[in-house]
Design a protein around this motif. Structure first.
Motif, PDB file in Angstrom:
ATOM      1  N   ASN A  93       0.815  -1.214   0.000  1.00  0.00           N
ATOM      2  CA  ASN A  93       0.000   0.000   0.000  1.00  0.00           C
ATOM      3  C   ASN A  93       0.849   1.264   0.000  1.00  0.00           C
ATOM      4  O   ASN A  93       0.486   2.268  -0.637  1.00  0.00           O
ATOM      5  CB  ASN A  93      -0.948  -0.005   1.199  1.00  0.00           C
ATOM      6  N   GLN A  94       1.973   1.227   0.706  1.00  0.00           N
ATOM      7  CA  GLN A  94       2.905   2.362   0.627  1.00  0.00           C
ATOM      8  C   GLN A  94       3.330   2.602  -0.820  1.00  0.00           C
ATOM      9  O   GLN A  94       3.362   3.741  -1.291  1.00  0.00           O
ATOM     10  CB  GLN A  94       4.162   2.081   1.459  1.00  0.00           C
TER      11      GLN A  94
ATOM     12  N   TYR B  83       0.629   4.165  -2.974  1.00  0.00           N
ATOM     13  CA  TYR B  83       0.491   5.606  -2.757  1.00  0.00           C
ATOM     14  C   TYR B  83       1.628   6.387  -3.418  1.00  0.00           C
ATOM     15  O   TYR B  83       1.437   7.529  -3.819  1.00  0.00           O
ATOM     16  CB  TYR B  83       0.417   5.917  -1.259  1.00  0.00           C
ATOM     17  N   TYR B  84       2.779   5.777  -3.514  1.00  0.00           N
ATOM     18  CA  TYR B  84       3.882   6.437  -4.225  1.00  0.00           C
ATOM     19  C   TYR B  84       3.634   6.425  -5.733  1.00  0.00           C
ATOM     20  O   TYR B  84       3.840   7.434  -6.421  1.00  0.00           O
ATOM     21  CB  TYR B  84       5.217   5.758  -3.910  1.00  0.00           C
TER      22      TYR B  84
ATOM     23  N   LYS C 204      -2.327  10.444  -5.190  1.00  0.00           N
ATOM     24  CA  LYS C 204      -2.198  10.064  -3.785  1.00  0.00           C
ATOM     25  C   LYS C 204      -0.873  10.543  -3.208  1.00  0.00           C
ATOM     26  O   LYS C 204      -0.804  10.995  -2.054  1.00  0.00           O
ATOM     27  CB  LYS C 204      -2.330   8.545  -3.646  1.00  0.00           C
ATOM     28  N   ARG C 205       0.180  10.443  -4.014  1.00  0.00           N
ATOM     29  CA  ARG C 205       1.482  10.920  -3.544  1.00  0.00           C
ATOM     30  C   ARG C 205       1.439  12.428  -3.326  1.00  0.00           C
ATOM     31  O   ARG C 205       1.963  12.941  -2.322  1.00  0.00           O
ATOM     32  CB  ARG C 205       2.567  10.572  -4.558  1.00  0.00           C
TER      33      ARG C 205
ATOM     34  N   TYR D  56       7.255  10.311  -0.049  1.00  0.00           N
ATOM     35  CA  TYR D  56       6.262  10.998  -0.883  1.00  0.00           C
ATOM     36  C   TYR D  56       6.645  12.435  -1.215  1.00  0.00           C
ATOM     37  O   TYR D  56       6.488  12.861  -2.359  1.00  0.00           O
ATOM     38  CB  TYR D  56       4.893  10.934  -0.184  1.00  0.00           C
TER      39      TYR D  56
ATOM     40  N   HIS E 149      -3.383   5.795   7.062  1.00  0.00           N
ATOM     41  CA  HIS E 149      -3.737   6.495   5.823  1.00  0.00           C
ATOM     42  C   HIS E 149      -3.626   5.564   4.622  1.00  0.00           C
ATOM     43  O   HIS E 149      -4.524   5.512   3.774  1.00  0.00           O
ATOM     44  CB  HIS E 149      -2.814   7.708   5.645  1.00  0.00           C
ATOM     45  N   VAL E 150      -2.534   4.808   4.536  1.00  0.00           N
ATOM     46  CA  VAL E 150      -2.328   3.967   3.348  1.00  0.00           C
ATOM     47  C   VAL E 150      -3.122   2.659   3.420  1.00  0.00           C
ATOM     48  O   VAL E 150      -3.434   2.068   2.381  1.00  0.00           O
ATOM     49  CB  VAL E 150      -0.824   3.670   3.119  1.00  0.00           C
TER      50      VAL E 150
ATOM     51  N   ASP F 181      -7.326   4.395   4.276  1.00  0.00           N
ATOM     52  CA  ASP F 181      -7.748   5.668   3.676  1.00  0.00           C
ATOM     53  C   ASP F 181      -8.253   6.649   4.734  1.00  0.00           C
ATOM     54  O   ASP F 181      -9.132   7.473   4.466  1.00  0.00           O
ATOM     55  CB  ASP F 181      -8.832   5.452   2.612  1.00  0.00           C
TER      56      ASP F 181
END
Length: 330
Positions: free
Chosen positions: A90-91, A94-95, A100-101, A220, A317-318, A321
């Motif tokens: 998930n990290q 997001y990257y 999302k990043r 990020y 968060h990741v 959400d």
């Protein structure tokens, strides 16, 4: 709470029975109780052996190395013991997702700039002429909502920090002159303190990331690169004004550090001498141990603990959400 140990003398570090022993060049022997050790910060010219690092790894103890000018050089990072493939996936998502990043990068700058403004408002109330910079930073903050990439956000963060640093000559005593940020090496006393403090903060936050499921190399705001823990850089931005800058302001304005007593200059740059380093470390540690009220936990926690709580918020968060809200100083 476990302690951070700072080794500023030259010598040899080795395992001795079930603890760590420092033997200085003068033959003096000092023991570091590893069970009470959160991390080691190594600032002297030191020798090690593989047995020493094997012991640190078993104890899940990080060690951080600093260069001649107090700059961060690297860390001994033991094998992770809280691995989670789901968190790492998930990290990474997001990257890889540019939107999302971007949103996370915006949050880091939102937190860091807010905390800079809090410092400036404090000194405005003390009669310092910083209104122009407060207005400039407030305007720059609005620009973070109008850009499309994390790289653009990082550029705005740099402009905010330059405006913020331009107030230091108004905040600090006249004996310390600061015109601009200079690194590698620092060119004056203020830059030497900022570089040293930022390095220690980066290491202190890395300690707490290690004790979560986060991968410290996926970031990020800062671009991930080989051989650096860039998530620690992201989180450091939020806490620099709260930890490093307040440490610096106090030591200078209370005349606990003086240019002629606590710094060394050479043709290449400026650094804290041994006495200066010890004073800065002591005040920095006192700051880390200071407690603040946490609304969610309904109790006071130290700033050192707050670093880990900030990392937990990234995980939520990741994974869930749940919107990440950066730490804001009162």
């Amino acid at each position: 709470m476990k302690k951070n140990y700072y080794v500023t003398t030259n010598g040899e570090l080795k395992r001795k029975d079930n603890t760590i022993q420092l033997e200085t060049k003068e033959g003096e022997k000092k023991k570091i109780p590893v069970k009470n050790c959160n991390s080691l910060h190594l600032m002297g010219q030191l020798d090690f052996n593989t047995r020493f690092f094997e012991f640190l790894g078993k104890q899940e103890t990080l060690a951080h190395y600093y260069g001649w000018y107090g700059d961060y050089r690297g860390s001994f990072y033991p094998k992770e013991f809280l691995n989670s493939g789901l968190v790492v996936v998930n990290q990474s998502e997001y990257y890889n997702n540019s939107q999302k990043r971007l949103e996370l990068a915006q949050k880091f700058v939102e937190g860091s700039s807010y905390n800079m403004l809090q410092n400036l408002r404090y000194y405005r109330n003390k009669g310092k002429d910083v209104e122009e910079q407060i207005s400039e930073i407030e305007n720059l903050r609005e620009g973070t909502e109008k850009v499309d990439t994390a790289e653009d956000i990082l550029g705005i963060e740099g402009s905010i920090r330059r405006s913020y640093y331009s107030t230091f000559n108004k905040i600090l005593r006249d004996s310390f002159v600061f015109t601009k940020r200079v690194k590698q090496p620092p060119d004056n006393e203020v830059n030497a303190m900022i570089s040293f403090g930022n390095s220690m903060l980066y290491s202190s936050i890395l300690n707490e990331i290690y004790r979560t499921q986060l991968n410290p190399t996926i970031s990020y705001l800062h671009e991930p690169r080989e051989r650096r823990f860039s998530l620690s850089l992201d989180l450091s931005e939020i806490f620099k004004p709260v930890i490093v800058d307040k440490t610096l302001f106090k030591l200078v304005n209370k005349q606990e550090l003086k240019p002629d007593k606590h710094f060394d200059k050479d043709l290449d740059g400026c650094l804290l001498n041994d006495k200066g380093r010890k004073k800065f470390v002591a005040e920095f540690e006192e700051r880390l141990e200071q407690t603040i009220y946490n609304e969610k936990l309904e109790r006071k926690v130290s700033y050192q603990r707050m670093f880990r709580l900030e990392a937990y918020k990234i995980i939520k968060h990741v994974l869930d959400d749940k919107e990440y809200k950066p730490y804001r100083a009162d």
